[in-house]
Design an enzyme around this catalytic site. Structure first.
Site, mmCIF file in Angstrom:
data_model
loop_
_atom_site.group_PDB
_atom_site.id
_atom_site.type_symbol
_atom_site.label_atom_id
_atom_site.label_comp_id
_atom_site.label_asym_id
_atom_site.label_seq_id
_atom_site.Cartn_x
_atom_site.Cartn_y
_atom_site.Cartn_z
ATOM 1 N N SER A 146 6.641 -38.879 0.040
ATOM 2 C CA SER A 146 5.664 -39.389 -0.929
ATOM 3 C C SER A 146 6.016 -40.820 -1.319
ATOM 4 C CB SER A 146 5.649 -38.500 -2.183
ATOM 5 O OG SER A 146 4.995 -39.180 -3.247
ATOM 6 N N TYR A 166 14.129 -40.576 8.308
ATOM 7 C CA TYR A 166 13.624 -39.278 7.847
ATOM 8 C C TYR A 166 12.447 -39.411 6.877
ATOM 9 C CZ TYR A 166 13.574 -34.510 6.004
ATOM 10 O OH TYR A 166 13.189 -33.235 5.612
HETATM 11 N N1 LIG Z 1 16.028 -28.157 3.590
HETATM 12 C C1 LIG Z 1 15.328 -28.939 2.784
HETATM 13 O O1 LIG Z 1 15.726 -29.203 1.631
HETATM 14 C C2 LIG Z 1 14.019 -29.516 3.239
HETATM 15 C C3 LIG Z 1 13.296 -30.285 2.324
HETATM 16 C C4 LIG Z 1 12.079 -30.805 2.718
HETATM 17 C C5 LIG Z 1 11.598 -30.566 3.979
HETATM 18 N N2 LIG Z 1 12.324 -29.820 4.860
HETATM 19 C C6 LIG Z 1 11.759 -29.614 6.189
HETATM 20 O O2 LIG Z 1 11.710 -28.228 6.485
HETATM 21 C C7 LIG Z 1 11.792 -28.021 7.894
HETATM 22 C C8 LIG Z 1 12.881 -26.992 8.203
HETATM 23 O O3 LIG Z 1 14.117 -27.512 7.777
HETATM 24 P P1 LIG Z 1 15.387 -26.621 7.410
HETATM 25 O O4 LIG Z 1 15.883 -27.133 6.117
HETATM 26 O O5 LIG Z 1 15.079 -25.174 7.561
HETATM 27 O O6 LIG Z 1 16.403 -27.139 8.529
HETATM 28 P P2 LIG Z 1 17.317 -26.399 9.619
HETATM 29 O O7 LIG Z 1 17.944 -25.183 9.040
HETATM 30 O O8 LIG Z 1 18.160 -27.476 10.186
HETATM 31 O O9 LIG Z 1 16.248 -25.914 10.693
HETATM 32 C C9 LIG Z 1 15.555 -26.836 11.489
HETATM 33 C C10 LIG Z 1 14.896 -26.070 12.607
HETATM 34 O O10 LIG Z 1 14.197 -27.004 13.444
HETATM 35 C C11 LIG Z 1 14.603 -26.755 14.780
HETATM 36 N N3 LIG Z 1 14.455 -27.921 15.652
HETATM 37 C C12 LIG Z 1 14.983 -29.162 15.510
HETATM 38 N N4 LIG Z 1 14.627 -29.932 16.556
HETATM 39 C C13 LIG Z 1 13.859 -29.161 17.363
HETATM 40 C C14 LIG Z 1 13.198 -29.373 18.593
HETATM 41 N N5 LIG Z 1 13.265 -30.551 19.241
HETATM 42 N N6 LIG Z 1 12.483 -28.367 19.131
HETATM 43 C C15 LIG Z 1 12.405 -27.163 18.504
HETATM 44 N N7 LIG Z 1 13.022 -26.887 17.343
HETATM 45 C C16 LIG Z 1 13.742 -27.882 16.790
HETATM 46 C C17 LIG Z 1 16.055 -26.304 14.675
HETATM 47 O O11 LIG Z 1 16.479 -25.672 15.887
HETATM 48 P P3 LIG Z 1 18.026 -25.693 16.382
HETATM 49 O O12 LIG Z 1 18.711 -24.542 15.681
HETATM 50 O O13 LIG Z 1 17.897 -25.507 17.862
HETATM 51 O O14 LIG Z 1 18.598 -27.031 15.987
HETATM 52 C C18 LIG Z 1 15.913 -25.344 13.505
HETATM 53 O O15 LIG Z 1 15.377 -24.122 13.922
HETATM 54 C C19 LIG Z 1 12.074 -29.403 8.502
HETATM 55 O O16 LIG Z 1 10.866 -29.957 8.984
HETATM 56 C C20 LIG Z 1 12.580 -30.213 7.319
HETATM 57 O O17 LIG Z 1 12.349 -31.593 7.460
HETATM 58 C C21 LIG Z 1 13.521 -29.295 4.519
#
Ligand SMILES: NC(=O)c1ccc[n+]([C@@H]2O[C@H](COP(=O)([O-])OP(=O)(O)OC[C@H]3O[C@@H](n4cnc5c(N)ncnc54)[C@H](OP(=O)(O)O)[C@@H]3O)[C@@H](O)[C@H]2O)c1
Length: 243
Positions: A146, A166
């Site tokens: 944002s 990011y």
């Molecule tokens: N955690 C937070 O506080 C937060 C806040 C705002 C937004 N988000 C968003 O929420 C989403 C999920 O994040 P998370 O926190 O759950 O992170 P996470 O635990 O690191 O999970 C990320 C997932 O994305 C997968 N991934 C990454 N690159 C990929 C690719 N090239 N092809 C297919 N899968 C891929 C990873 O697979 P691998 O296991 O193979 O790496 C994993 O399954 C993301 O888009 C992140 O930006 C998170």
């Protein structure tokens, strides 16, 4: 909705994506677990199935044209229709990401996953979404995308650290969502961006303060919107986020 609904969740092997798959599964949906690593995908599918969820694995690397095309073929052969796509896969690219010193390859890599990956997967499965009576697309964005919030605060707890790969990747993702919503207006496809809050996952070294299940809730809500629900919006649990 008497027919079974089917979703594809990208990056569903762990973190928020896993909980989106689990949550949709608990609502009675069949869920494709999109994940790039064979072992991690199989383990996630097994865990979901053990919890009674109708899950199946979809080999999927969102940065690969071939992988995404193969995933679309698998879904076409197996399901023939998709009711929701949750574009959840994402990376930070690692910190620090100060604009003055960043390696531009990091920016390129983050955009390739967080933005181009969403375009690639969405367009590959759109023909199947168009066959649904209630098609929904969700993009997992972040409040750090944002510009209004970035301009109003320097507090890392609300806008993250200075991060030139990011945060702008999520800003562009939001802009992409708006463009999809405009093109798809009137087709029944509802497209929205979600922020899960600050969630404890591998992405942030588990420094987040919310659980992955809490983070999944907004995406599940947007994937199951009624037909008169919003499109082209940007939401967190508390409501719309200013762009
Ligand atoms: N955690 C937070 O506080 C937060 C806040 C705002 C937004 N988000 C968003 O929420 C989403 C999920 O994040 P998370 O926190 O759950 O992170 P996470 O635990 O690191 O999970 C990320 C997932 O994305 C997968 N991934 C990454 N690159 C990929 C690719 N090239 N092809 C297919 N899968 C891929 C990873 O697979 P691998 O296991 O193979 O790496 C994993 O399954 C993301 O888009 C992140 O930006 C998170």
């Amino acid at each position: 909705m008497s027919e079974r609904m089917t979703a594809l969740v990208t990056g569903a092997n762990k973190g928020i994506g896993y909980e989106i798959a689990a949550g949709l599964g608990r609502l009675g949906w069949r869920v494709g677990v999109g994940a790039r690593d064979d072992g991690r995908r199989a383990a996630a599918v097994e865990r979901l199935q053990a919890d009674g969820i109708d899950a199946f694995g979809v080999p999927l690397d969102v940065t690969s044209d071939d992988s995404v095309a193969a995933a679309a073929r698998l879904l076409e052969d197996r399901e023939g229709r998709l009711d929701a796509l949750v574009n959840n896969a994402g990376i930070t690219g690692g910190m620090p990401q100060d604009p003055t010193t960043v390696d531009v390859d990091v920016v390129r890599r983050v955009l390739e996953t967080n933005v181009i990956g969403v375009l690639r997967v969405t367009n590959a499965v759109l023909p199947m979404l168009r066959r649904s009576a209630h098609p929904r697309i969700v993009a997992m964005s972040s409040g750090v995308g944002s510009l209004t919030r970035q301009s109003a605060s320097d507090d890392p707890l609300s806008v993250g650290p200075v991060a030139v790969a990011y945060s702008p990747s999520k800003t562009m993702l939001n802009a992409v969502v708006v463009q999809y919503a405009k093109e798809l207006a009137g087709t029944g496809v509802l497209v929205n961006a979600a922020c899960p809050g600050y969630v404890a996952t591998d992405l942030n070294g588990h420094r987040g303060v919310r659980t992955p299940e809490q983070g999944a809730a907004v995406a599940i809500r947007l994937a199951t919107l009624p037909d008169d629900g919003p499109s082209g919006g940007y939401f967190e649990d508390a409501g719309p986020i200013p762009w």
